[in-house]
Design an enzyme around this catalytic site. Sequence first.
Site, PDB file in Angstrom:
ATOM      1  CB  ALA A 170      19.358  35.463  41.952  1.00 42.04           C
ATOM      2  CG  ASP A 171      14.532  37.062  40.372  1.00 42.73           C
ATOM      3  OD1 ASP A 171      14.805  35.901  40.031  1.00 42.73           O
ATOM      4  OD2 ASP A 171      13.618  37.334  41.169  1.00 42.73           O
ATOM      5  CE1 TYR A 172      16.257  44.851  38.575  1.00 45.32           C
ATOM      6  CE2 TYR A 172      16.155  43.842  40.739  1.00 45.32           C
ATOM      7  CZ  TYR A 172      15.705  44.785  39.839  1.00 45.32           C
ATOM      8  OH  TYR A 172      14.696  45.643  40.192  1.00 45.32           O
TER       9      TYR A 172
END
Length: 398
Positions: A170-172
């Site tokens: 999700a962060d990437y």
Amino acid sequence: MANATTGPLAGVKVLDLSRFIAGPLCAQILADFGAEVVKLERPGGEDSRHHGPYYRDESIYMFLYHRNKYDASLDTRHPEALGILERLIEWADVVVENYRPGTIEKMGIGYERMKELNPDIILVSISGFGQTGPDSRRALFDAISQASSGLMSMTGEPDGKPTLSGTYIADYTTGYQGAIGALMAILHRERTGEGQLVDIASFDTMFSALGIRLMSELMLGQDMPRSGSRDLLTAPVNVYEAADGPIYIQAGTASLFPRLCEVMKRPELADDPRFGTVEGRMAHQEYLEGEIGAWAATLTTDEIARVLDDAGVPYAKVASVAEVARSPQIAARDMIVESEHPELGTIRMPGNPVKLEKTPPTVRKAPPRVGEDNEYVYRTILGMSGEDVARLREAGAI
């Protein structure tokens, strides 16, 4: 001192107020392509600097998202901090932040104030649930995004628990979308002179990536169950245990299934009317997987790879991180890059996956330590005197 003098974003100035993963990754992507990025963090370093594992007392977490940046320290609670922040905003073309919505307003540098200081500023605001909506003020980390967006519910074995992805997906993804948003805003400003707010939500990015399961719900009202390592739409597709380890084989299409049967010396499977359509193979995938699994167990992964290569059937040995990091394909694609740090020595990092023929990404500067570039940022960029910088340092402001 390294300078961002080449690349498609040469001349673009970025102030990175973000921390953890999504925001710093967004800013690093811009830096890789030539933007001059100043990362600002508190004198003790952002939280992620204190996460192990460590290399020479430096968190290797920081090596992932901060190359090609200048690092300046600033205690944003210090009485002089607001004035310094405002001067950096006046200097910048793009500001990247990933605080919870409302935080930068409390700091005195919300978007409206930024526009007063710099009318054509581009603000990339990365948050958990976005700047609007009933959940906008909620805190979020990667795992919360995976759980709340629906991604976790579709990951794992059908009879098992919902499972997290093995990386901070999700962060990437949110970092990539933030960089895309920044680039679109930069292009718009080049054409019109207008800056704008770029509102990126981790929840949105994960929801948009749910693919066929989301469309099945939206268009058919059907909730597709977890499928483990199987393909959602075709069969047989799964991971099989060879004599020396796991191998993934994808032979679900009308052209690939007969090729696999030929390799297995089981042509009767391809001729069986039960398996002549995608629907038929999906209905009988447990039986087919049993036959393929029994065949695979008699061979090594290398032996399977050779025959599948010859037949043009897609496959992959299930590689460990160590194996893939040492693979010739990774080397050929420049997906591991090195940088020399004056104190830490050689630092090895993942390369940039965007390969531009004329203006490729470059590694010009190793990930910096906290406040490593204070002299450059405060004296060269902001034009402060040596005495002023010394005073701020003695006061604990930087």
